[in-house]
Design a protein around this motif. Structure first.
Motif, PDB file in Angstrom:
ATOM      1  N   ASP A  69      39.613  39.849  33.457  1.00 48.50           N
ATOM      2  CA  ASP A  69      40.551  40.743  34.147  1.00 48.50           C
ATOM      3  C   ASP A  69      39.977  41.181  35.489  1.00 48.50           C
ATOM      4  O   ASP A  69      40.700  41.256  36.495  1.00 48.50           O
ATOM      5  N   GLU A  70      38.688  41.485  35.510  1.00 57.44           N
ATOM      6  CA  GLU A  70      38.046  41.935  36.755  1.00 57.44           C
ATOM      7  C   GLU A  70      38.091  40.840  37.812  1.00 57.44           C
ATOM      8  O   GLU A  70      38.374  41.090  38.983  1.00 57.44           O
ATOM      9  N   ARG A  75      43.787  45.880  36.922  1.00 61.43           N
ATOM     10  CA  ARG A  75      43.457  47.281  36.643  1.00 61.43           C
ATOM     11  C   ARG A  75      42.670  47.440  35.340  1.00 61.43           C
ATOM     12  O   ARG A  75      41.916  48.397  35.163  1.00 61.43           O
ATOM     13  N   THR A  76      42.832  46.508  34.433  1.00 64.41           N
ATOM     14  CA  THR A  76      42.154  46.541  33.143  1.00 64.41           C
ATOM     15  C   THR A  76      40.782  45.871  33.180  1.00 64.41           C
ATOM     16  O   THR A  76      40.144  45.689  32.139  1.00 64.41           O
ATOM     17  N   ALA A  80      37.771  48.094  36.804  1.00 63.34           N
ATOM     18  CA  ALA A  80      39.139  48.463  37.191  1.00 63.34           C
ATOM     19  C   ALA A  80      39.674  47.617  38.345  1.00 63.34           C
ATOM     20  O   ALA A  80      40.524  48.061  39.108  1.00 63.34           O
ATOM     21  N   GLY A  81      39.169  46.399  38.461  1.00 65.67           N
ATOM     22  CA  GLY A  81      39.642  45.488  39.495  1.00 65.67           C
ATOM     23  C   GLY A  81      39.050  45.739  40.866  1.00 65.67           C
ATOM     24  O   GLY A  81      39.448  45.106  41.837  1.00 65.67           O
ATOM     25  N   LEU A 299      43.091  53.850  44.490  1.00 66.12           N
ATOM     26  CA  LEU A 299      42.198  53.783  45.645  1.00 66.12           C
ATOM     27  C   LEU A 299      41.258  54.977  45.719  1.00 66.12           C
ATOM     28  O   LEU A 299      40.161  54.890  46.270  1.00 66.12           O
ATOM     29  N   VAL A 300      41.686  56.110  45.189  1.00 69.81           N
ATOM     30  CA  VAL A 300      40.871  57.325  45.314  1.00 69.81           C
ATOM     31  C   VAL A 300      40.195  57.715  44.000  1.00 69.81           C
ATOM     32  O   VAL A 300      39.679  58.825  43.874  1.00 69.81           O
ATOM     33  N   THR A 301      40.177  56.826  43.029  1.00 73.39           N
ATOM     34  CA  THR A 301      39.447  57.082  41.786  1.00 73.39           C
ATOM     35  C   THR A 301      38.139  56.300  41.787  1.00 73.39           C
ATOM     36  O   THR A 301      38.025  55.268  42.457  1.00 73.39           O
TER      37      THR A 301
END
Length: 307
Positions: A69-70, A75-76, A80-81, A299-301
């Motif tokens: 996934d990465e 996102r998973t 988280a990508g 983007l901000v996490t």
């Protein structure tokens, strides 16, 4: 080793189809190095890797589906990508990160080793790096620091013959073992095509480092089957070189031959493992294709430790 090979082969095929974004560097051919070392490590031990880090991550126990996934930037994914192929990490497994900077993971590993020494644990830290990184100042400076501070650290140099397109035999002045010994490190040369040698000899070194013997250096002879990156025509390699290595030195073939001869496993057991791995990768690729992409709020996490 079979999982790593299948993982890399799938990405090679799907990257050519345009499914995989970003730069990809594959480690097919180098499986015995990663597995032979990481089988001696626990989740409490740490490793850092390179831009060619899928094999190390899998050998350290990172989840196959989350890694796929990465790489598909979903996102998973494991990060988280946001990390992608070159920046895989999972602190719960002691994988402190692959690194797109040549030699960048080496001083980070020293930090993990220093933590272990300060806390008085028997944890070790392994820095995987390529032959190109042996000429980086950060690598050589870390060798000196590791010796001065007597860190429980292993420098695992995977010499696959080429620093991108430059032969390591041309680019490295003198012998890698001599450089390491010059800093006072315990140094060993290992055949990265032979899992049994990797497992047995690396295991001895890791046990010594755990026991307080100080930092060690492994010069691991290896070979990558694909180009430096996906899309690299690899015209710098002599004609027939890849095919010769695959025929004579493939670590999976050597493992199968020796394991069968020693009666450790049966051919059917190995064939069953291969089929199981194919099924796992089928599921992982399909999951990655269907998984959601990151959204704008992502983007901000995970940018700062606290907010």
């Amino acid at each position: 080793m079979r999982t790593i090979r299948e993982f890399e082969d799938r990405i090679h095929i799907n990257s050519a189809k345009g499914e995989v974004p970003g730069f990809i560097h594959l480690s097919a051919g180098q499986e015995a190095s990663a597995v032979g070392i990481c089988m001696h490590l626990t989740d409490e031990d740490h490793i850092a890797s390179t831009h060619r880090g899928h094999g190390h991550s899998l050998a350290k126990g990172c989840d196959v589906t989350a890694m796929m996934d990465e790489i598909y930037a979903k996102r998973t994914g494991l990060c988280a990508g946001k990390g992608g192929s070159m920046h895989m990490a999972d602190l719960s497994k002691g994988m402190i990160g692959a690194n797109g900077i040549v030699g960048g993971g080496v001083p980070l590993t020293a930090g993990a080793a220093l933590k272990s020494r300060i806390q008085g644990t028997d944890r070790v830290a392994v820095a995987f790096f390529g032959d190109g990184a042996l000429n980086e100042g950060a690598t050589l400076e870390t060798m000196n620091l590791a010796k001065v501070l007597n860190l429980p650290m292993i420098f695992a140099m995977e010499d696959n013959g080429y620093g991108e397109a430059t032969p390591s035999s041309w680019a490295i002045g003198g012998q890698p073992l001599a450089r390491a010994e010059g800093f006072g490190l315990l140094a060993r040369a290992l055949d990265g095509h032979d899992f049994f040698e990797m497992y047995e000899e690396a295991g001895k070194v890791i046990r010594d480092v755990r026991a307080g013997a100080g930092p060690a250096f492994l010069h691991i002879s290896a070979y990558r089957y694909y180009g430096h990156f996906e899309g690299d025509a690899a015209t710098y390699r002599p004609e027939g070189e890849v095919e010769r290595v695959q025929k004579e030195k493939d670590c999976l073939k050597i493992f199968r031959t020796r394991a069968l001869a020693a009666g450790m496993v049966t051919g059917k057991e190995l064939d069953d493992i291969e089929q199981q791995v194919i099924g796992v990768l089928d599921d992982a690729v399909e999951h990655a294709r269907q998984a959601p992409l990151p959204n704008a709020a992502d983007l901000v996490t995970d940018v700062y430790v606290s907010y």
